[in-house]
Design a protein around this motif. Structure first.
Motif, PDB file in Angstrom:
ATOM      1  N   ASP A  65       1.269  -1.275  -0.064  1.00 52.02           N
ATOM      2  CA  ASP A  65       0.063  -0.259   0.327  1.00 52.02           C
ATOM      3  C   ASP A  65       0.606   0.995  -0.095  1.00 52.02           C
ATOM      4  OD1 ASP A  65      -2.689  -1.349   0.165  1.00 52.02           O
ATOM      5  OD2 ASP A  65      -2.728  -1.775   2.592  1.00 52.02           O
ATOM      6  N   ASN A  66       1.541   1.488  -0.797  1.00 53.34           N
ATOM      7  CA  ASN A  66       2.952   2.211  -0.412  1.00 53.34           C
ATOM      8  C   ASN A  66       3.934   2.349   0.378  1.00 53.34           C
ATOM      9  OD1 ASN A  66       2.123   2.588  -3.713  1.00 53.34           O
ATOM     10  ND2 ASN A  66       0.488   3.886  -2.960  1.00 53.34           N
ATOM     11  N   LYS A  67       3.337   1.677   1.433  1.00 53.21           N
ATOM     12  CA  LYS A  67       4.356   1.983   2.590  1.00 53.21           C
ATOM     13  C   LYS A  67       5.942   1.506   2.106  1.00 53.21           C
ATOM     14  CE  LYS A  67       3.243   0.622   6.280  1.00 53.21           C
ATOM     15  NZ  LYS A  67       2.879  -0.109   7.474  1.00 53.21           N
ATOM     16  N   GLN A  68       6.565   2.246   2.959  1.00 53.97           N
ATOM     17  CA  GLN A  68       8.096   2.109   2.343  1.00 53.97           C
ATOM     18  C   GLN A  68       9.012   1.751   3.504  1.00 53.97           C
ATOM     19  OE1 GLN A  68      10.931   5.679   0.665  1.00 53.97           O
ATOM     20  NE2 GLN A  68       9.586   5.489  -1.055  1.00 53.97           N
ATOM     21  N   CYS A  69      10.336   0.806   3.527  1.00 51.61           N
ATOM     22  CA  CYS A  69      10.697   0.451   4.858  1.00 51.61           C
ATOM     23  C   CYS A  69      11.980   0.248   3.746  1.00 51.61           C
ATOM     24  CB  CYS A  69      10.810  -0.964   4.453  1.00 51.61           C
ATOM     25  SG  CYS A  69      10.789  -2.425   2.925  1.00 51.61           S
ATOM     26  N   PHE A  70      13.537   0.154   4.933  1.00 49.32           N
ATOM     27  CA  PHE A  70      15.129   0.609   4.819  1.00 49.32           C
ATOM     28  C   PHE A  70      15.493  -0.696   4.964  1.00 49.32           C
ATOM     29  CE2 PHE A  70      19.130   1.346   6.519  1.00 49.32           C
ATOM     30  CZ  PHE A  70      19.529   2.025   5.882  1.00 49.32           C
ATOM     31  N   LEU A  71      16.206  -0.708   3.933  1.00 45.29           N
ATOM     32  CA  LEU A  71      17.411  -2.028   3.704  1.00 45.29           C
ATOM     33  C   LEU A  71      18.809  -1.592   3.332  1.00 45.29           C
ATOM     34  CD1 LEU A  71      17.662  -4.883   3.268  1.00 45.29           C
ATOM     35  CD2 LEU A  71      16.757  -4.513   0.695  1.00 45.29           C
ATOM     36  N   SER A  72      19.735  -2.153   4.122  1.00 45.82           N
ATOM     37  CA  SER A  72      20.880  -1.915   4.055  1.00 45.82           C
ATOM     38  C   SER A  72      21.496  -2.365   2.651  1.00 45.82           C
ATOM     39  CB  SER A  72      21.843  -2.107   5.112  1.00 45.82           C
ATOM     40  OG  SER A  72      23.329  -2.182   4.457  1.00 45.82           O
ATOM     41  N   LEU A  73      22.209  -1.665   2.111  1.00 40.49           N
ATOM     42  CA  LEU A  73      23.289  -2.025   0.683  1.00 40.49           C
ATOM     43  C   LEU A  73      24.139  -3.153   1.512  1.00 40.49           C
ATOM     44  CD1 LEU A  73      23.124   0.382  -1.892  1.00 40.49           C
ATOM     45  CD2 LEU A  73      21.989  -1.172  -1.880  1.00 40.49           C
ATOM     46  N   ASP A  74      23.974  -3.717   2.151  1.00 36.62           N
ATOM     47  CA  ASP A  74      25.136  -4.141   2.917  1.00 36.62           C
ATOM     48  C   ASP A  74      25.000  -5.955   2.872  1.00 36.62           C
ATOM     49  OD1 ASP A  74      27.140  -2.545   4.038  1.00 36.62           O
ATOM     50  OD2 ASP A  74      26.149  -2.906   6.070  1.00 36.62           O
ATOM     51  N   GLU A  75      23.876  -5.952   2.245  1.00 39.86           N
ATOM     52  CA  GLU A  75      23.204  -7.580   2.164  1.00 39.86           C
ATOM     53  C   GLU A  75      23.266  -7.587   0.897  1.00 39.86           C
ATOM     54  OE1 GLU A  75      19.131  -8.998   4.124  1.00 39.86           O
ATOM     55  OE2 GLU A  75      19.432  -7.217   5.204  1.00 39.86           O
ATOM     56  N   LYS A  76      22.719  -6.500  -0.678  1.00 44.46           N
ATOM     57  CA  LYS A  76      23.384  -6.960  -1.592  1.00 44.46           C
ATOM     58  C   LYS A  76      23.696  -5.292  -2.014  1.00 44.46           C
ATOM     59  CE  LYS A  76      20.723  -9.496  -5.922  1.00 44.46           C
ATOM     60  NZ  LYS A  76      19.787 -10.165  -6.182  1.00 44.46           N
ATOM     61  N   LYS A  77      25.281  -5.630  -2.912  1.00 46.80           N
ATOM     62  CA  LYS A  77      25.281  -4.264  -3.405  1.00 46.80           C
ATOM     63  C   LYS A  77      24.556  -3.660  -4.346  1.00 46.80           C
ATOM     64  CE  LYS A  77      28.908  -3.916  -0.348  1.00 46.80           C
ATOM     65  NZ  LYS A  77      28.841  -2.733   0.850  1.00 46.80           N
ATOM     66  N   ASP A  78      24.544  -4.591  -6.009  1.00 45.28           N
ATOM     67  CA  ASP A  78      24.061  -5.224  -6.590  1.00 45.28           C
ATOM     68  C   ASP A  78      22.316  -4.053  -6.820  1.00 45.28           C
ATOM     69  OD1 ASP A  78      23.027  -6.709  -6.567  1.00 45.28           O
ATOM     70  OD2 ASP A  78      23.670  -7.576  -8.034  1.00 45.28           O
ATOM     71  N   LEU A  79      21.343  -4.047  -6.276  1.00 41.80           N
ATOM     72  CA  LEU A  79      20.453  -3.318  -6.145  1.00 41.80           C
ATOM     73  C   LEU A  79      20.541  -2.095  -6.740  1.00 41.80           C
ATOM     74  CD1 LEU A  79      19.075  -4.639  -2.605  1.00 41.80           C
ATOM     75  CD2 LEU A  79      18.499  -5.823  -4.804  1.00 41.80           C
ATOM     76  N   LYS A  80      19.580  -2.019  -7.814  1.00 41.65           N
ATOM     77  CA  LYS A  80      18.510  -0.893  -8.154  1.00 41.65           C
ATOM     78  C   LYS A  80      17.092  -0.722  -8.118  1.00 41.65           C
ATOM     79  CE  LYS A  80      18.975  -2.633 -13.152  1.00 41.65           C
ATOM     80  NZ  LYS A  80      19.202  -4.764 -12.594  1.00 41.65           N
TER      81      LYS A  80
END
Length: 390
Positions: A65-80
């Motif tokens: 429902d357009n809710k947003q969360c925070f995810l560290s790039l330490d888990e996966k560097k190549d996310l875009k």
């Protein structure tokens, strides 16, 4: 009234609003409390990366429902931006901070936690070396250990496993959790974005499962639907339906005064001293006072040691009950002897090891302030009741 521990699940009127509570009461004292509601903690979603911020090494993911969360790039560097990923909420939104997510999926049970793509068997740090040895011997010939080769699943043996005398219950739970995780992994790619892939058990069932079995001997509720739900969850302790119309369950256990104290700022100690707790968005400050301690005219060193030790016990209880986290600074009564200070810090560290949430005694400053850090996972008890942090 029976002094052994009881878990209560009941509707409680707070500020003229019906609130569903799960409580652990032991020795007529409130030890743990949870305001039950629609929590997202440990839920698993199909989400979409909406933006990537290299300066903070993180990305932001839309998941519901357009809710947003925070995810560290330490888990996966190549996310875009635009990537569709499977995430799990591991920390609730608090204040202006977004919920925190992870790509490392896990499903908690009463006796173990099943993790995906984290192979191996680990034991809770709360288990003693003897308990770990006994459990390893008990489970060594079961699927929990024998299926590890080439298995994508990892297992964390929880503290409640120490109460087991055979492997039947934990194996049933392992098979159930494994089936759930296999289903999540198999259909996650086929589901549309923002789909809910796994819903954690409702709050009061999770509260019961997370409680140490040594802490209570009975579950009591005055709600017939909750009574049915708890019984269907295969509890290991007896469940009692309370239906005395002359005296409500909340009155029987004097919940008004217990909850008022848990939300208040001052707690009296048996010695006559007291502690004051004040929380802000930055930290929690706790002050220990000798008050009207009767031993004032006796050996001052013994008096200080007694009050500080009693205060330490109560403070660790309050951290758990109030779910206080982040930076915690405690001003104990000044300890002048270096050896006594080391002994006291050691005592605090022993207490911290019993906390179900990661809690670390950092050190005592030159000003005599004890620094504590406690992992933030969910809202404080006051926030659960609708109060804002100062």
């Amino acid at each position: 009234m029976n002094e052994s521990g009881k878990i209560l699940v009941l509707n409680y009127k707070f500020n003229n609003t019906e609130t569903l509570l799960a409580l652990l009461i032991s020795g007529n004292r409130l030890k743990k409390a949870k305001v039950c509601g629609e929590s997202e903690l440990m839920d698993i979603y199909k989400g979409k990366v909406v933006s990537v911020s290299k300066p903070i090494n993180a990305c932001f993911v839309n998941y519901k429902d357009n809710k947003q969360c925070f995810l560290s790039l330490d888990e996966k560097k190549d996310l875009k931006a635009g990537d569709e990923i499977t995430i799990q909420i591991v920390r609730e939104a608090m204040g202006s901070k977004l919920p925190t997510a992870t790509l490392s999926l896990s499903i908690p049970g009463k006796y173990l936690i099943l993790a995906y793509n984290k192979p191996g068997v680990n034991f809770s740090g709360k288990l003693s070396m003897k308990e770990k040895h006994v459990l390893k011997h008990l489970l060594s010939e079961t699927e929990i250990f024998t299926e590890r080769e080439n298995s994508p699943f990892g297992v964390i043996i929880r503290t409640n496993s120490a109460s087991l005398t055979d492997s039947d219950e934990i194996i049933r739970e392992y098979e159930s959790l494994k089936q759930k995780m296999e289903e999540i992994v198999s259909y996650s790619d086929k589901r549309t974005c923002y789909s809910l892939l796994f819903k954690e058990q409702n709050d009061y069932i999770k509260f019961i499962n997370d409680a140490y079995e040594s802490e209570y001997d009975e579950i009591i509720t005055d709600d017939p639907e909750i009574y049915k739900s708890v019984n269907e969850s295969n509890p290991t302790k007896s469940v009692r339906f309370y239906d005395d119309e002359r005296l409500s369950l909340s009155k029987l256990y004097s919940l008004d005064s217990k909850i008022s104290e848990a939300l208040g700022s001052r707690i009296w100690l048996k010695s006559g001293g007291w502690i004051s707790i004040q929380s802000t968005t930055a930290l929690t400050a706790i002050d220990v006072n000798s008050g009207k301690f009767e031993g004032k005219n006796k050996n001052q060193s013994e008096m200080i040691a007694k009050i500080n030790k009693e205060a330490a016990d109560e403070i660790m209880n309050q951290l758990i009950l109030r779910n206080l986290s982040g930076i915690i600074v405690v001003d104990f009564i000044n300890i002048k002897d270096n050896e006594e200070e080391k002994e006291f810090i050691g005592y605090l560290k022993e207490l911290a090891r019993k906390d179900p949430v990661k809690c670390e005694i950092v050190d005592m400053t030159k000003l005599g302030l004890v620094e504590i850090t406690r992992k933030k996972i969910s809202k404080t008890l006051k926030e659960q009741f609708g109060y804002e942090t100062d």
